[in-house]
Design a protein around this motif. Structure first.
Motif, PDB file in Angstrom:
ATOM      1  N   ARG A 379       0.820  -1.216   0.000  1.00 35.23           N
ATOM      2  CA  ARG A 379       0.000   0.000   0.000  1.00 35.23           C
ATOM      3  C   ARG A 379       0.856   1.270   0.000  1.00 35.23           C
ATOM      4  O   ARG A 379       0.353   2.371   0.247  1.00 35.23           O
ATOM      5  CB  ARG A 379      -0.917  -0.019   1.221  1.00 35.23           C
ATOM      6  CG  ARG A 379      -1.933  -1.165   1.192  1.00 35.23           C
ATOM      7  CD  ARG A 379      -2.681  -1.280   2.506  1.00 35.23           C
ATOM      8  NE  ARG A 379      -1.806  -1.706   3.588  1.00 35.23           N
ATOM      9  CZ  ARG A 379      -2.196  -1.781   4.859  1.00 35.23           C
ATOM     10  NH1 ARG A 379      -3.431  -1.480   5.185  1.00 35.23           N
ATOM     11  NH2 ARG A 379      -1.352  -2.163   5.791  1.00 35.23           N
ATOM     12  N   THR A 382      -0.329   3.617  -3.074  1.00 37.67           N
ATOM     13  CA  THR A 382      -1.721   4.091  -2.995  1.00 37.67           C
ATOM     14  C   THR A 382      -1.913   5.121  -1.891  1.00 37.67           C
ATOM     15  O   THR A 382      -2.852   5.921  -1.948  1.00 37.67           O
ATOM     16  CB  THR A 382      -2.664   2.900  -2.756  1.00 37.67           C
ATOM     17  OG1 THR A 382      -2.266   2.204  -1.565  1.00 37.67           O
ATOM     18  CG2 THR A 382      -2.622   1.937  -3.931  1.00 37.67           C
ATOM     19  N   LYS A 392      -5.519   1.664  -9.252  1.00 41.35           N
ATOM     20  CA  LYS A 392      -5.604   1.470  -7.804  1.00 41.35           C
ATOM     21  C   LYS A 392      -6.237   0.132  -7.465  1.00 41.35           C
ATOM     22  O   LYS A 392      -5.892  -0.498  -6.464  1.00 41.35           O
ATOM     23  CB  LYS A 392      -6.414   2.614  -7.203  1.00 41.35           C
ATOM     24  CG  LYS A 392      -6.306   2.722  -5.693  1.00 41.35           C
ATOM     25  CD  LYS A 392      -7.013   3.975  -5.198  1.00 41.35           C
ATOM     26  CE  LYS A 392      -6.844   4.131  -3.698  1.00 41.35           C
ATOM     27  NZ  LYS A 392      -7.489   5.371  -3.199  1.00 41.35           N
ATOM     28  N   GLU A 396      -5.426  -2.773  -4.517  1.00 39.72           N
ATOM     29  CA  GLU A 396      -6.432  -3.033  -3.492  1.00 39.72           C
ATOM     30  C   GLU A 396      -6.957  -4.460  -3.564  1.00 39.72           C
ATOM     31  O   GLU A 396      -7.172  -5.101  -2.528  1.00 39.72           O
ATOM     32  CB  GLU A 396      -7.575  -2.035  -3.639  1.00 39.72           C
ATOM     33  CG  GLU A 396      -7.171  -0.597  -3.306  1.00 39.72           C
ATOM     34  CD  GLU A 396      -8.301   0.380  -3.525  1.00 39.72           C
ATOM     35  OE1 GLU A 396      -9.264   0.016  -4.254  1.00 39.72           O
ATOM     36  OE2 GLU A 396      -8.251   1.502  -2.981  1.00 39.72           O
ATOM     37  N   ASP A 400      -6.732  -7.185  -0.632  1.00 35.66           N
ATOM     38  CA  ASP A 400      -7.928  -7.798  -0.067  1.00 35.66           C
ATOM     39  C   ASP A 400      -7.831  -9.320  -0.071  1.00 35.66           C
ATOM     40  O   ASP A 400      -8.297  -9.983   0.861  1.00 35.66           O
ATOM     41  CB  ASP A 400      -9.169  -7.360  -0.856  1.00 35.66           C
ATOM     42  CG  ASP A 400      -9.489  -5.883  -0.651  1.00 35.66           C
ATOM     43  OD1 ASP A 400      -9.002  -5.322   0.346  1.00 35.66           O
ATOM     44  OD2 ASP A 400     -10.206  -5.313  -1.485  1.00 35.66           O
TER      45      ASP A 400
END
Length: 872
Positions: A379, A382, A392, A396, A400
């Motif tokens: 991350r 981002t 993005k 992500e 996840d």
């Protein structure tokens, strides 16, 4: 055991005022050094080199583009949601990034590695092949002398040596000219212009002779000459790591490397080669290239970094700008030209590169199971920049899918007490050979063994030589007795060839009002060195000039630096500073290494006690980044640079210096795995090189694979310091220093825990590394450190040893399971005790702060297949 002192009233009052949990978090990685003018950057690439570099890069990059056109993209961009210039902005790394988007969730498994990635197809449309010389330069006249442009040629009528024009650049001072002329056996008398012309003419003649020899062998260019190892019985006459031949095809890795040689400050080439390494399954090498691309892009995009190293920003901008102009072929009306002429210039094209290398970093860390590093790097981008939803989403979605597993893996690894303390955040990498490494070192050859015995066994400080190194049937080396040895006789004694000493601030002494321990000598680690005190200006001038007998600039107390001290010379023995200047204290002298010590020891925050202005709270221990080898790694780099200066060989590689060459190499590592972290294997090594003045973008003799080779050789051969004085029967207690398995530091309990590092000092004894290990004190020899010279190791016979018998000793006081033996020895233990046991039952017992895993734990003792896939 001395009675433990109780905390003071002030300490108890302060301890009650801790910040709430989660208020102070440790930094994810060690800090970078504060660099300014340590590195002398190379010249700007010439137009011819820029054009050739673009040509070399474009050939394999076009193959990626063809693959994108051949198959439907599973995650295509939506033109209606993208910026109208999104294609123009992606002209640098667009093909790499779009290709990454096809497999952005999970890294490639072992059976998905592509040794022939990005290769072009032959005429049959199926066979993959490389590029011929004509594919790059077009059809050549057989009688034409056409040598491809390179960074060592100069079309302006001059010669470039060490990256600088001999006839024009200020780099070639009179001192440097005379030194180079003397090395070549030429006259050194005359003024600057005469010396420049003399060196220029000699180099032109040498290049003509080399070109003539190359034409007879169909080799038109060679990069990175392999160091001649004829003294070790290894012939490397006219051998190069990268050869350009008219009759041999070039692979994508060759083309990318050649492009980097020609234009090293263009992050485009680093990103492309990083992705190629990723496709081939060399994830550690992919991270090394991605890291250098990251450093270059940060100079362009981060104003706080831009001006900290003068000259680098302009070179990066120039390289990218010229690359784009060559790509557009002078089309002034191209939309990309209009972007480049706008307010942000080339920075319009950098975001695609940043997204590409950050995806490569995340996927590679995930593949190496570096869960802690992956947690912080996934991350990273981002949180700092705004991106389109499609860009993005890739980060992500991958996070996840992985977040829950990362939490479980991190927690399990932290409580896995079969791991060493410094391995609690480490992933692992295989020991398979690297593409550019020279696998021609045969340690069992007669000439190699003769040199090894002469350099490291015969120079033992024992009065009588009773041992020698021989090759066994399994092609391993071992030490054998050449004559009978009686019990108690000293077999081997020597001082370290390379050393790494960690200074540590004893914070616990502040809490408990204990006196500060004495500072130890940087050379011999004696506890009675010359104290570090302020000096008057006259003596300071003498010290700074390098003319003082006992002191150098490192010993002058300066705020914000890491001081060291040396013992005085006495009884005819040279001072420890003189010994240091002869053996290891070269370029490192006079530089501030506090950042490197901080990268290996406990850290603290700025929260102050009400009754004191000193540091208050330990928030983390950087040792958990597996950085315990960093100081000795610095010494290896420093010694390598000094040997290059002494021998006049700028291509000597760090893993091939005399002290490291005899140690285990890739032939012994085929089935091994080694710990890997972003900090210890990538960030800190490159920061060390920059601090020593090495241009990590131009000097590929310190490429990522060379760094990993050095770390692996050190990992299985170094010996940590033993602070416990030996008695009549010295016992091997050094494992309590190297293999302490304490819990990670918890900042809420910081003042109560022992904040000293697990490993404080490490030594390399090449001779001692030749003795094989045997478990549970079954060996016929033992070892300890000398009382008189604290860093001298002594090996003596525990029993009578017959001539021709192998001499073995125990590295550890306790037994080792197979996973631990592999991490310590580089392979499973082959002693008689372990070979006679059908099962791995020599487990560590809970002692010295260790405790076994709970019954429901998922550790190596309970599910060996899961954990041993990581390490063995």
């Amino acid at each position: 055991m001395p009675e433990e002192r109780q905390p003071t009233r002030e300490y108890i009052a302060w301890h009650d005022e801790y910040p709430p949990a989660g208020t102070i978090l440790p930094p994810p990685f060690p800090k970078h050094p504060d660099l300014f003018q340590e590195v002398e950057w190379g010249p700007y690439p010439k137009t011819e080199d820029i054009k050739l570099a673009y040509r070399l890069w474009s050939l394999p990059d076009e193959e990626l583009g063809k693959e994108l056109e051949k198959y439907p993209h599973p995650f295509p961009p939506d033109p209606n949601k993208m910026d109208k210039h999104w294609k123009d902005r992606a002209i640098l790394g667009g093909n790499v990034y779009e290709h990454l988007m096809r497999e952005h969730r999970m890294p490639r498994a072992d059976d998905e590695w592509e040794p022939d990635a990005q290769m072009k197809l032959a005429a049959d449309g199926q066979t993959k092949e490389g590029w011929s010389y004509e594919d790059i330069f077009g059809p050549q006249d057989p009688g034409q002398e056409n040598t491809p442009p390179s960074s060592s040629s100069d079309t302006s009528g001059g010669v470039v040596l060490q990256g600088h024009n001999v006839l024009k650049d200020r780099f070639w001072t009179v001192v440097r000219l005379k030194r180079e002329l003397a090395r070549r056996g030429l006259a050194t008398a005359g003024k600057s212009a005469e010396l420049r012309q003399r060196l220029h003419d000699n180099e032109v003649q040498a290049q003509r002779r080399a070109n003539a020899a190359n034409r007879t062998q169909d080799i038109v260019a060679g990069f990175f000459p392999r160091t001649d190892l004829s003294a070790w019985g290894i012939s490397r006459h006219n051998d190069y790591l990268l050869k350009i031949s008219r009759n041999e095809r070039l692979l994508p890795l060759d083309l990318y490397t050649w492009a980097i040689v020609l234009s090293p400050y263009n992050p485009t080439y680093w990103v492309s080669r990083s992705y190629l390494y990723y496709q081939m399954g060399y994830f550690d090498l992919a991270l090394g290239d991605a890291y250098r691309a990251k450093r270059l892009c940060e100079v362009l995009t981060d104003s706080f970094v831009r001006n900290r190293q003068p000259g680098l920003y302009a070179r990066i901008w120039h390289s990218i700008e010229q690359h784009i102009l060559v790509r557009l072929d002078g089309r002034k009306d191209d939309p990309a030209v209009m972007l480049m002429r706008n307010s942000n210039g080339i920075n319009y094209f950098v975001p695609t590169l940043r997204r590409a290398y950050h995806n490569i970093i995340s996927l590679s860390l995930k593949a190496l199971q570096c869960w802690n590093d992956y947690y912080h790097m996934e991350r990273y981008l981002t949180k700092r920049v705004q991106m389109a939803a499609r860009d993005k989403w890739a980060f992500e979605k991958r996070w996840d899918l992985t977040a829950a597993m990362v939490d479980v893996k991190n927690a399990r690894q932290c409580r896995d007490y079969s791991l060493f303390y410094y391995e609690t955040k480490a992933g692992s990498v295989s020991g398979r050979p690297y593409p550019h490494s020279a696998q021609d070192v045969d340690r069992t050859a007669v000439s190699f063994l003769e040199r090894l015995n002469r350099e490291f066994i015969d120079k033992s400080q024992t009065p009588v030589k009773r041992i020698e190194v021989r090759a066994q049937q399994n092609e391993e080396l071992a030490v054998y007795a050449t004559e009978p040895i009686s019990r108690g006789q000293i077999i081997f004694a020597n001082e370290p060839a390379i050393r790494g000493h960690l200074n540590v601030d004893a914070l616990q002494d502040i809490y408990y009002n204990r006196p500060t321990p004495p500072v130890r000598c940087e050379t011999c680690k004696s506890n009675d060195p010359q104290p570090a005190v302020n000096v008057d200006r006259h003596k300071k001038a003498e010290i700074e000039s390098g003319g003082h007998y006992n002191r150098c600039v490192c010993t002058i107390p300066t705020p914000g630096t890491e001081p060291i001290v040396f013992c005085r010379g006495h009884d005819g023995r040279p001072s420890c500073l003189q010994i240091a200047r002869e053996q290891f204290h070269f370029r490192a002298c006079g530089r501030n290494w506090r950042w490197l010590h901080d990268a290996m020891r406990p850290g603290w925050n700025e929260y102050k006690r009400p009754v004191d202005t000193g540091p208050s709270m330990i928030t983390h221990n950087n040792e958990t980044h597996c950085t315990v080898l960093s100081l000795i790694l610095r010494e290896v780099f420093d010694v390598t640079l000094e040997r290059r200066r002494q021998t006049g060989n700028p291509h000597l590689m760090a893993h091939e210096i005399d002290e490291l060459l005899p140690l285990q190499g890739e032939r012994e590592w085929a089935n091994s795995r080694f710990p890997f972290t972003w900090a210890a294997n990538i960030q800190v090594p490159f920061d060390i090189l920059l601090s020593l003045g090495v241009d990590i973008f131009r000097d590929l003799t310190f490429d990522t694979w060379v760094i990993q080779m050095v770390l692996r050789k050190l990992l299985v051969s170094v010996v940590p310091w033993d602070e416990d004085p030996p008695g009549e029967e010295p016992k091997m207690r050094w494992d309590s220093k190297k293999f302490d398995m304490r819990e990670p530091v918890d900042y809420q309990r910081a003042p109560q825990v022992d904040n000293r590092p697990t490993i404080r000092d490490i030594y390399l004894f090449p001779g001692l590394a030749m003795f094989n290990h045997t478990c549970q004190q079954e060996g016929n020899a033992s070892w300890a450190y000398d009382k008189t010279i604290p860093n001298r190791v002594i090996v003596w016979a525990k029993e009578d040893i017959q001539a021709g018998e192998e001499i073995t000793l125990s590295y550890l006081r306790d037994g080792m399971n197979k996973a631990m033996a592999t991490r310590i020895l580089g392979r499973p233990c082959e002693c008689k005790r372990c070979q006679s046991q059908p099962t791995d039952d020599n487990r560590l017992q809970p002692q010295d702060g260790r405790r076994p895993l709970p019954d429901d734990a998922d550790g190596p003792e309970h599910q060996p297949n899961k954990r041993q896939r990581t390490w063995t």
